[in-house]
Scaffold this active site. Structure first.
Site, short mmCIF file in Angstrom:
data_model
loop_
_atom_site.label_atom_id
_atom_site.label_comp_id
_atom_site.label_asym_id
_atom_site.label_seq_id
_atom_site.Cartn_x
_atom_site.Cartn_y
_atom_site.Cartn_z
N LYS A 1 6.12 -2.54 -1.20
CA LYS A 1 6.18 -1.16 -1.72
C LYS A 1 5.15 -0.30 -0.99
O LYS A 1 5.46 0.79 -0.49
CB LYS A 1 5.89 -1.15 -3.20
N ASN A 2 3.91 -0.81 -0.90
CA ASN A 2 2.82 0.04 -0.38
C ASN A 2 2.85 0.19 1.13
O ASN A 2 2.12 1.00 1.68
CB ASN A 2 1.47 -0.49 -0.86
N CYS B 1 -4.62 9.56 -13.04
CA CYS B 1 -3.62 8.55 -13.39
C CYS B 1 -4.34 7.52 -14.26
O CYS B 1 -5.56 7.55 -14.41
CB CYS B 1 -3.01 7.93 -12.14
N ARG C 1 -8.88 9.31 -8.93
CA ARG C 1 -8.17 9.23 -7.65
C ARG C 1 -8.22 10.56 -6.88
O ARG C 1 -7.20 11.18 -6.60
CB ARG C 1 -6.75 8.75 -7.88
N ASP D 1 -5.08 -4.87 -6.84
CA ASP D 1 -3.72 -4.86 -7.42
C ASP D 1 -3.32 -6.21 -7.99
O ASP D 1 -2.25 -6.33 -8.58
CB ASP D 1 -2.70 -4.44 -6.35
N ARG E 1 8.61 0.37 -11.10
CA ARG E 1 8.08 1.11 -9.95
C ARG E 1 7.73 0.15 -8.81
O ARG E 1 7.78 0.53 -7.65
CB ARG E 1 6.81 1.87 -10.35
C1 EPZ Z 1 -3.50 2.26 -2.30
O1 EPZ Z 1 -3.82 3.37 -3.09
C2 EPZ Z 1 -2.39 1.54 -3.04
N1 EPZ Z 1 -1.23 2.42 -3.19
C3 EPZ Z 1 -2.90 1.11 -4.43
O2 EPZ Z 1 -1.86 0.35 -5.05
C4 EPZ Z 1 -4.11 0.19 -4.23
O3 EPZ Z 1 -4.63 -0.16 -5.49
C5 EPZ Z 1 -5.18 0.93 -3.41
O4 EPZ Z 1 -4.61 1.37 -2.15
C6 EPZ Z 1 -6.38 0.06 -3.11
O5 EPZ Z 1 -6.00 -1.07 -2.39
C7 EPZ Z 1 -0.42 2.62 -2.13
O6 EPZ Z 1 -0.64 2.08 -1.05
C8 EPZ Z 1 0.75 3.53 -2.35
P1 EPZ Z 1 -7.56 4.15 -1.93
P2 EPZ Z 1 -4.81 4.53 -2.50
O7 EPZ Z 1 -7.48 5.50 -1.32
O8 EPZ Z 1 -4.55 4.72 -1.07
C9 EPZ Z 1 -11.13 6.32 -4.19
C10 EPZ Z 1 -0.34 -0.21 -6.74
O9 EPZ Z 1 -0.52 -0.76 -7.84
N2 EPZ Z 1 -10.80 7.46 -3.31
O10 EPZ Z 1 -7.95 2.98 -1.08
O11 EPZ Z 1 -4.75 5.68 -3.41
C11 EPZ Z 1 -10.03 6.09 -5.21
O12 EPZ Z 1 -10.22 6.93 -6.33
C12 EPZ Z 1 -1.28 0.88 -6.26
O13 EPZ Z 1 0.57 -0.51 -5.93
C13 EPZ Z 1 -11.65 8.57 -3.29
O14 EPZ Z 1 -12.64 8.61 -3.99
O15 EPZ Z 1 -6.22 3.79 -2.68
C14 EPZ Z 1 -10.20 4.64 -5.56
O16 EPZ Z 1 -11.24 4.51 -6.52
C15 EPZ Z 1 -2.32 1.22 -7.32
N3 EPZ Z 1 -11.34 9.63 -2.49
C16 EPZ Z 1 -10.66 4.02 -4.23
O17 EPZ Z 1 -11.15 5.11 -3.44
C17 EPZ Z 1 -10.22 9.61 -1.67
O18 EPZ Z 1 -10.00 10.60 -0.93
C18 EPZ Z 1 -9.54 3.30 -3.47
O19 EPZ Z 1 -8.55 4.27 -3.21
C19 EPZ Z 1 -9.38 8.48 -1.70
C20 EPZ Z 1 -9.69 7.41 -2.52
#
Ligand code: EPZ
Length: 422
Positions: free
Chosen positions: A22-23, A118, A123, A308, A400
């Site tokens: 998915k991701n 969320c 996020r 995850d 999802r």
């Molecule tokens: C991706 O989300 C995945 N989603 C998430 O999977 C996964 O949990 C996550 O990566 C971490 O591995 C997809 O790929 C569609 P991040 P993403 O940016 O890209 C903070 C699932 O269950 N952050 O690495 O949104 C954020 O708040 C989903 O399939 C900032 O602070 O994750 C979080 O605490 C859930 N500022 C941490 O970093 C930003 O600009 C990791 O977020 C971006 C992120």
């Protein structure tokens, strides 16, 4: 809303096919915006998130045709008609923000809603914004939308991310493929989905080195061309189904599974007493005998233990022999499955980002509520090992990210069914 009803106690035996990730698919699909030639994805998963991304791309003027019952996505962004990603789509699926980088690179403009909070955390998008502004974009937040523009195109830059954000890495890498000059992205995310995206972009003519390491170098090119790309196997679905025989007993082969997608997770499962054997079709997983042992887990960026899979591992630790401490370091609020597991007799104490789980001999089935995608599947895993019936409500969260979970688990002997809701 549908529910899933699980009656625990059956050992699992047989084979489960692992679908496309998915991701990975959610970042590969927006890549079509980078070229006016067709991009075709094979091994695509059939999930509601993919349908949501399809709707979003179609709202931008992209033609998306789902072939072979959705396993193949044929896309063409020949004529874009909009650069706006509306709040009502983005709030449902945060990954919609992955159109930001490609739209800036292709059209020089993008209007993308902030996703809003969320269940698992605030996020924010500050890392995405910092990276794209370093490439020369001007981004302003107005009425809940990011208004981004790069009237004179994007230009290469050296960027150091404050955190190895997966989504920000994907947005910046996609945007940089068409920037003038070279981009060096430091503290980049190293997840397999990034490697898969780079593979696809290279097939489209992009010049990218270092994907999978913490420094990715992208040499901008004039234009990208079409390609056909197979979506990498879903390591989170893989890990989820590896836990099924570990918690329920038995032996299951996961076709398409690869150990290098989940290095730390596999080590932790083996430490807990689960045997993992690589076969030429994938991974065979069996619980040695009796209860698994409690192990401590700290989530982290790749190649650490995936956030995850934290909820699913917690379900396993609820039935383990001993006390396990789970540390969630990626998201600020990702223990919502704990109170639901406690309704099944689990013994869990949550303090901030740490959950201490004292294993019990047997969980007891109960009506429980899914709160987010991965929490919902952890309740189903717990139901496999519980005495009696567990009814998981609000399984739209589940759909999802998991294709036909009741069919895949039912095929290896689980007593599980989907009950259609109103
Ligand atoms: C991706 O989300 C995945 N989603 C998430 O999977 C996964 O949990 C996550 O990566 C971490 O591995 C997809 O790929 C569609 P991040 P993403 O940016 O890209 C903070 C699932 O269950 N952050 O690495 O949104 C954020 O708040 C989903 O399939 C900032 O602070 O994750 C979080 O605490 C859930 N500022 C941490 O970093 C930003 O600009 C990791 O977020 C971006 C992120």
């Amino acid at each position: 809303m549908d529910s899933i009803v699980v009656t625990g106690g059956a050992e699992l035996r047989g084979t489960i096919p692992v679908a496309g990730a998915k991701n990975a698919c959610l970042t590969l699909m927006p890549a079509t915006l980078l070229t006016d030639e067709p991009l075709t994805l094979t091994n695509a998963p059939r999930l509601s998130d993919i349908r949501t991304m399809t709707q979003l791309l179609q709202s931008l003027g992209v033609e998306v045709t789902a072939l072979q019952e959705g396993r193949v996505l044929a896309m063409s962004s020949h004529d874009l008609t909009s650069v706006r990603a509306d709040y009502d789509i983005v709030r449902k699926m945060r990954a919609s923000n992955l159109v930001l980088g490609p739209l800036l690179a292709r059209a020089g403009r993008a209007v993308v809603s902030l996703p809003g909070g969320c269940a698992i955390g605030a996020r924010p998008m500050d890392i995405h914004i910092a990276g794209l502004e370093a490439l020369g974009a001007r981004i302003e937040l107005r009425d809940g939308y990011l208004h981004a523009e790069a009237p004179r195109g994007l230009r290469g830059a050296v960027i150091e991310q404050r955190f190895a954000s997966v989504g920000a890495t994907e947005n910046v890498v996609m945007a940089a493929t068409l920037a003038k000059g070279t981009t060096v992205l430091r503290n980049a995310a190293k997840e397999p989905e990034i490697v898969d995206l780079a593979k696809c972009l290279r097939a489209m003519g992009a010049k990218i080195d270092g994907a999978g390491s913490d420094t990715i170098t992208i040499q901008g090119v004039e234009r990208l061309h079409g390609a056909t790309h197979p979506v990498v196997a879903d390591r989170i679905e893989l890990g989820t189904y590896m836990i099924a025989p570990a918690i329920a007993g038995g032996e299951v082969e996961l076709t398409g599974g690869r150990r290098d997608l989940l290095p730390t997770f596999c080590e932790k499962l083996e430490e807990a007493g689960v045997t993992i054997t690589e076969t030429n079709a994938g991974l065979r997983v069996a619980r040695a005998n009796g209860r698994v042992r409690a192990v401590d887990v700290t989530t982290g960026i790749f190649p650490g233990f995936p956030t995850d899979l934290q909820a699913q591992m917690m379900a396993l630790m609820c039935t383990a022999d001993g006390v396990s401490v789970l540390e969630e370091t990626i998201f600020e609020n990702r223990f919502m499955h704990a109170p639901e597991l406690m309704r099944m007799g689990a013994r869990i104490a949550v303090h901030g980002g740490q959950a201490t789980v004292t294993g019990v001999e047997r969980l007891r089935g109960a009506p429980v509520m899914a709160t987010d995608l991965r929490a919902s599947v952890s309740l189903i895993l717990a139901g496999l090992a519980a005495e009696g019936e567990t009814r998981v409500a609000r399984v739209y969260h589940l759909d999802r990210g998991y294709e036909r979970v009741e069919e895949k688990l039912g095929a290896v002997g689980a007593r599980i069914e989907r009950v259609r809701g109103d």
